[in-house]
Design a protein around this motif. Sequence first.
Motif, PDB file in Angstrom:
ATOM      1  N   GLY A  10     -24.846  79.143  41.344  1.00 53.45           N
ATOM      2  CA  GLY A  10     -24.022  78.703  42.452  1.00 53.45           C
ATOM      3  C   GLY A  10     -24.340  79.431  43.728  1.00 53.45           C
ATOM      4  N   LEU A  11     -23.430  79.304  44.683  1.00 57.96           N
ATOM      5  CA  LEU A  11     -23.553  79.910  46.002  1.00 57.96           C
ATOM      6  C   LEU A  11     -22.579  81.065  46.122  1.00 57.96           C
ATOM      7  N   VAL A  12     -23.060  82.198  46.613  1.00 54.95           N
ATOM      8  CA  VAL A  12     -22.216  83.380  46.753  1.00 54.95           C
ATOM      9  C   VAL A  12     -22.639  84.163  47.987  1.00 54.95           C
ATOM     10  N   GLN A  13     -21.690  84.863  48.597  1.00 52.69           N
ATOM     11  CA  GLN A  13     -21.977  85.729  49.729  1.00 52.69           C
ATOM     12  C   GLN A  13     -22.677  87.006  49.276  1.00 52.69           C
ATOM     13  N   ALA A  14     -23.498  87.579  50.156  1.00 46.76           N
ATOM     14  CA  ALA A  14     -24.116  88.866  49.863  1.00 46.76           C
ATOM     15  C   ALA A  14     -23.045  89.889  49.493  1.00 46.76           C
ATOM     16  N   GLY A  15     -23.345  90.668  48.462  1.00 47.47           N
ATOM     17  CA  GLY A  15     -22.387  91.633  47.943  1.00 47.47           C
ATOM     18  C   GLY A  15     -21.505  91.100  46.835  1.00 47.47           C
ATOM     19  N   GLY A  16     -21.546  89.807  46.615  1.00 44.31           N
ATOM     20  CA  GLY A  16     -20.728  89.190  45.593  1.00 44.31           C
ATOM     21  C   GLY A  16     -21.375  89.218  44.224  1.00 44.31           C
ATOM     22  N   SER A  17     -20.745  88.524  43.291  1.00 43.52           N
ATOM     23  CA  SER A  17     -21.180  88.526  41.901  1.00 43.52           C
ATOM     24  C   SER A  17     -21.247  87.121  41.338  1.00 43.52           C
ATOM     25  N   LEU A  18     -22.126  86.940  40.377  1.00 42.85           N
ATOM     26  CA  LEU A  18     -22.227  85.724  39.587  1.00 42.85           C
ATOM     27  C   LEU A  18     -22.591  86.100  38.158  1.00 42.85           C
ATOM     28  N   GLY A  19     -22.153  85.284  37.215  1.00 44.17           N
ATOM     29  CA  GLY A  19     -22.544  85.440  35.836  1.00 44.17           C
ATOM     30  C   GLY A  19     -23.275  84.211  35.341  1.00 44.17           C
ATOM     31  N   LEU A  20     -24.438  84.414  34.733  1.00 44.75           N
ATOM     32  CA  LEU A  20     -25.217  83.334  34.155  1.00 44.75           C
ATOM     33  C   LEU A  20     -25.117  83.392  32.639  1.00 44.75           C
ATOM     34  N   SER A  21     -25.138  82.230  32.012  1.00 48.03           N
ATOM     35  CA  SER A  21     -25.075  82.142  30.568  1.00 48.03           C
ATOM     36  C   SER A  21     -26.105  81.150  30.068  1.00 48.03           C
ATOM     37  N   CYS A  22     -26.676  81.434  28.911  1.00 46.47           N
ATOM     38  CA  CYS A  22     -27.669  80.565  28.301  1.00 46.47           C
ATOM     39  C   CYS A  22     -27.427  80.529  26.801  1.00 46.47           C
ATOM     40  N   THR A  23     -27.370  79.329  26.250  1.00 45.18           N
ATOM     41  CA  THR A  23     -27.157  79.147  24.824  1.00 45.18           C
ATOM     42  C   THR A  23     -28.326  78.392  24.212  1.00 45.18           C
ATOM     43  N   ALA A  24     -28.874  78.933  23.139  1.00 43.36           N
ATOM     44  CA  ALA A  24     -29.960  78.291  22.408  1.00 43.36           C
ATOM     45  C   ALA A  24     -29.399  77.442  21.273  1.00 43.36           C
ATOM     46  N   SER A  25     -30.000  76.283  21.070  1.00 42.68           N
ATOM     47  CA  SER A  25     -29.583  75.407  19.985  1.00 42.68           C
ATOM     48  C   SER A  25     -30.808  74.790  19.327  1.00 42.68           C
ATOM     49  N   GLY A  26     -30.628  74.312  18.114  1.00 44.16           N
ATOM     50  CA  GLY A  26     -31.715  73.715  17.360  1.00 44.16           C
ATOM     51  C   GLY A  26     -31.900  74.396  16.020  1.00 44.16           C
ATOM     52  N   ARG A  27     -33.071  74.205  15.440  1.00 43.47           N
ATOM     53  CA  ARG A  27     -33.362  74.733  14.105  1.00 43.47           C
ATOM     54  C   ARG A  27     -33.856  76.173  14.217  1.00 43.47           C
ATOM     55  N   ILE A  28     -32.935  77.071  14.504  1.00 48.41           N
ATOM     56  CA  ILE A  28     -33.246  78.478  14.744  1.00 48.41           C
ATOM     57  C   ILE A  28     -33.060  79.287  13.472  1.00 48.41           C
ATOM     58  N   PHE A  29     -34.080  80.035  13.099  1.00 47.15           N
ATOM     59  CA  PHE A  29     -33.954  81.017  12.039  1.00 47.15           C
ATOM     60  C   PHE A  29     -33.686  82.397  12.626  1.00 47.15           C
ATOM     61  N   ARG A  30     -34.453  82.769  13.613  1.00 47.14           N
ATOM     62  CA  ARG A  30     -34.291  84.070  14.239  1.00 47.14           C
ATOM     63  C   ARG A  30     -34.778  84.017  15.678  1.00 47.14           C
ATOM     64  N   ILE A  31     -33.989  84.590  16.576  1.00 42.10           N
ATOM     65  CA  ILE A  31     -34.408  84.770  17.954  1.00 42.10           C
ATOM     66  C   ILE A  31     -34.823  86.221  18.149  1.00 42.10           C
ATOM     67  N   ASN A  32     -36.018  86.421  18.686  1.00 39.81           N
ATOM     68  CA  ASN A  32     -36.505  87.766  18.955  1.00 39.81           C
ATOM     69  C   ASN A  32     -36.070  88.218  20.351  1.00 39.81           C
ATOM     70  N   VAL A  33     -36.718  87.696  21.363  1.00 38.30           N
ATOM     71  CA  VAL A  33     -36.430  88.072  22.743  1.00 38.30           C
ATOM     72  C   VAL A  33     -35.690  86.948  23.449  1.00 38.30           C
ATOM     73  N   MET A  34     -34.682  87.299  24.210  1.00 39.87           N
ATOM     74  CA  MET A  34     -34.048  86.393  25.158  1.00 39.87           C
ATOM     75  C   MET A  34     -34.083  87.065  26.525  1.00 39.87           C
TER      76      MET A  34
END
Length: 120
Positions: A10-34
């Motif tokens: 999104g849009l934020v002023q300098a000095g502000g904060s944002l949180g990003l999120s990412c979700t993996a889906s599918g035929r996952i056995f193991r995730i090494n690095v995110m």
Amino acid sequence: QVQLAESGGGLVQAGGSLGLSCTASGRIFRINVMGWYRQAPEKQRELVATIDSGGSSNYADSVKGRFTISRDNAKNTVTLQMNSLKPEDTAVYYCYADGISRSWERFSSWGQGTQVTVSS
């Protein structure tokens, strides 16, 4: 196939904060690095932060002390908390994950990207 879904840009002023999120889906056995990478207009894609399956993280020098990466292994989710944002943080942020699928194949996946804009 493993898919990554991003949210939180999104849009934020300098000095502000944002949180990003990412979700993996599918035929996952193991995730090494995110992790998270970013790309500003007419610039190369660069690493922002990564975290491995044991919880070890690394950050670009430009974001150390301001950004925090974390993951929830049970939910296959990685988050990036961005504080004290600067205009130079403006970029498209891409989620990344690699690991092993349930068919015993290695995978590496990218999200579609989410825009972060920091105004001065």
